[in-house]
Design a protein around this motif. Sequence first.
Motif, short mmCIF file in Angstrom:
data_model
loop_
_atom_site.label_atom_id
_atom_site.label_comp_id
_atom_site.label_asym_id
_atom_site.label_seq_id
_atom_site.Cartn_x
_atom_site.Cartn_y
_atom_site.Cartn_z
N PHE A 86 0.83 -1.19 0.00
CA PHE A 86 0.00 0.00 0.00
C PHE A 86 0.88 1.26 0.00
O PHE A 86 0.64 2.20 -0.75
CB PHE A 86 -0.90 -0.03 1.24
CG PHE A 86 -1.76 1.19 1.39
CD1 PHE A 86 -2.99 1.25 0.77
CD2 PHE A 86 -1.33 2.27 2.14
CE1 PHE A 86 -3.79 2.37 0.91
CE2 PHE A 86 -2.12 3.39 2.28
CZ PHE A 86 -3.35 3.44 1.66
N THR A 87 1.90 1.23 0.84
CA THR A 87 2.82 2.37 0.90
C THR A 87 3.46 2.63 -0.46
O THR A 87 3.57 3.77 -0.90
CB THR A 87 3.92 2.10 1.94
OG1 THR A 87 3.30 1.78 3.17
CG2 THR A 87 4.83 3.28 2.12
N LYS A 90 0.88 4.17 -2.76
CA LYS A 90 0.60 5.54 -2.35
C LYS A 90 1.75 6.45 -2.77
O LYS A 90 1.55 7.58 -3.20
CB LYS A 90 0.44 5.56 -0.83
CG LYS A 90 -0.19 6.80 -0.33
CD LYS A 90 -1.42 6.50 0.48
CE LYS A 90 -1.96 7.75 1.11
NZ LYS A 90 -3.34 7.65 1.50
N LYS A 91 2.96 5.93 -2.65
CA LYS A 91 4.14 6.72 -3.00
C LYS A 91 4.14 7.00 -4.51
O LYS A 91 4.51 8.09 -4.94
CB LYS A 91 5.38 5.91 -2.61
CG LYS A 91 6.56 6.72 -2.20
CD LYS A 91 6.39 7.43 -0.91
CE LYS A 91 7.29 8.66 -0.92
NZ LYS A 91 7.25 9.42 0.31
N ALA B 358 11.03 5.65 0.87
CA ALA B 358 10.04 5.35 1.91
C ALA B 358 10.45 4.12 2.72
O ALA B 358 10.04 3.97 3.87
CB ALA B 358 8.67 5.13 1.27
N PHE B 359 11.21 3.25 2.11
CA PHE B 359 11.63 2.03 2.81
C PHE B 359 13.12 2.07 3.18
O PHE B 359 13.68 1.03 3.53
CB PHE B 359 11.36 0.81 1.94
CG PHE B 359 9.91 0.58 1.66
CD1 PHE B 359 9.11 -0.04 2.61
CD2 PHE B 359 9.34 0.99 0.48
CE1 PHE B 359 7.77 -0.25 2.37
CE2 PHE B 359 8.00 0.78 0.23
CZ PHE B 359 7.21 0.17 1.18
N LEU B 382 8.91 0.98 9.58
CA LEU B 382 9.54 2.25 9.23
C LEU B 382 8.52 3.38 9.40
O LEU B 382 7.35 3.22 9.09
CB LEU B 382 9.99 2.19 7.77
CG LEU B 382 10.97 1.10 7.43
CD1 LEU B 382 10.98 0.86 5.95
CD2 LEU B 382 12.34 1.49 7.90
N GLN B 384 7.92 6.09 7.80
CA GLN B 384 7.20 6.54 6.61
C GLN B 384 6.09 5.58 6.22
O GLN B 384 5.04 6.00 5.78
CB GLN B 384 8.18 6.71 5.46
CG GLN B 384 8.54 8.16 5.24
CD GLN B 384 9.18 8.36 3.90
OE1 GLN B 384 10.17 7.68 3.61
NE2 GLN B 384 8.66 9.24 3.10
N VAL B 385 6.35 4.28 6.41
CA VAL B 385 5.36 3.28 6.06
C VAL B 385 4.12 3.47 6.91
O VAL B 385 3.00 3.48 6.43
CB VAL B 385 5.93 1.86 6.25
CG1 VAL B 385 4.87 0.80 6.02
CG2 VAL B 385 7.10 1.63 5.33
N MET B 388 2.13 6.63 6.07
CA MET B 388 1.36 6.49 4.85
C MET B 388 0.05 5.74 5.12
O MET B 388 -0.93 5.92 4.44
CB MET B 388 2.16 5.70 3.82
CG MET B 388 3.30 6.46 3.26
SD MET B 388 3.06 6.68 1.53
CE MET B 388 3.51 8.38 1.33
#
Lengths: 141, 399
Positions: A86-87, A90-91, B358-359, B382, B384-385, B388
């Motif tokens: 999902f992240t 979304k990114k 993000a990761f 994380l 950021q994860v 989100m």
Amino acid sequence: MSNDFKPNIVGFLCNWCTYAAADLAGQSKFDIKPSINVIRVMCSSRIDPNLVLGAFLWGADGVLVAGCHPGDCHYEKGNFYTRRRFTQMKKVLETLNLDPDRLQLAWVSASEGQRYRDVINAFTDKIKEMGPNPLKPNPAV
Amino acid sequence: MAKTNNKTDAKSMKGTVISTKEGLSKAITDFLKQAFEKNCFDTILIPVKVPANDSYAWVLLKDPALLDDANPLAPIMPVQGGKALSSILKHGVTDSSIAAVIRPCEMKAAIELYKLKQVKLDNITLITMDCPGVLPLKDWFKNPDEGEKKFKDIIKKWDDKDVRPLCQICDKFSVPLNEENATYPDLHFGVLGCSDGTGFVIPGSSKGEEILDTVGLTATKEVDKWESKVNEVTTQKRKKRSEAHKALNKEVGGSKNLPVAFALCINCHNCMRVCPVCYCQHCYFDSEALNKPPEVHLMRAAQKGSLLFKPDCLLFQVGRMSHMTLSCVSCGTCEDACPMSIKVGQVFSMVADQSQDAFNYQAGRSKDVPHPLRVFEDEQELDQVVTMCKDILETGEHK
């Protein structure tokens, strides 16, 4: 304009938790806004990004991905994978400025009929504020 | 998992001075010949000029005499080296050891494929070099001879004006210095910051050190000059990269601009086929899943007022981004392969940088850091994860 706009939300609900919660919310006769089209999947981690993007590009105003709370997955760790995937989705939407807020993740367990109602109503309100999906009328999409 | 590449502390890197008077390519092939004679490896995978003199192809060399036609720094990249390596070693290793002379981005692709179980690197010696970039294929085919000359100039001056747009903003053109857990090539040829006509061969693993010892070029010299120049150019390129991505975001971002940016797409799927990390045997976009019955098309046309055919070009592009930008190594092969000159590689690299961030992940940087979609760190994910995935009931103003 926003008054007659009826959001069209596609909801991918996990069979074991959120779909059962939807069932419970219905049986309990909660007041839920009629904006969601439910697609049942066996696990939220089963949702390929293409399904979500397809829904967007084909004109859905919002997409909800919902499953069991982290740690409660029927398949033990499916929703952890969901969260990462999902992240990533979304990114991608965020980087391309494609309204990432139209994509929402929620954890709703089978006993949380009320929470299901709240999530749907809150998301519907949010989408209503955002207006219709701008990609919808584009013939090239 | 056999560990072939030992990590070397970046600060203790040592090298051997070699002569590059006749060019870096010649220096590398000369070295390979010596190593070949001393049986350091049995086969070499290297770009060789095709007989028609107008292109380069990957060749597995058994005969060292053929190294005269090889060019480790080919001016073009028609096939990504990671993909070439994977097509040899997808289904297992042999006893014979192979030296793969590839560019840094090709090595990153190879490592990414290794993590995706698409290549076995046990018996491989990875050899890379400081890479000035490559020429766009389209420019090259207009006049290969001139391209050859132009590229010689590019290597000499380290000038990135004429290389591919993605090579111009590549910040990973050498080995990863000052990075934790990074996987180094067994041998790296560095020329940046060296005085004219010299260069370094730098071992990145114990295997590389052994090879240098066997050839009689034991690495003892400090490589500070090279390191500081690499760091300097990296900083420059990073700045250039973020500026380029910002400008690109303005150009293609948003629901108005994005369909325009990909409007020329003819759905040939070339970008997907040449992509080193797009490894699925059966791609969703080649399947029947998107071939809908006529009613569906009519319905969509009615909804929009009109519908462009073939439809779903944008779904293909954005879908592919969600599928593989976490592994994207920004090599630019997709952009080279696009017959419509869409900036597909640049858009992919922009999205890749963001999603890998993000990761806290860098595609192809390390063999030991697992792919982010294959692991999770329980509740302590994380930051950021988790951000989100924040809850709508906490953020929305539901009454």
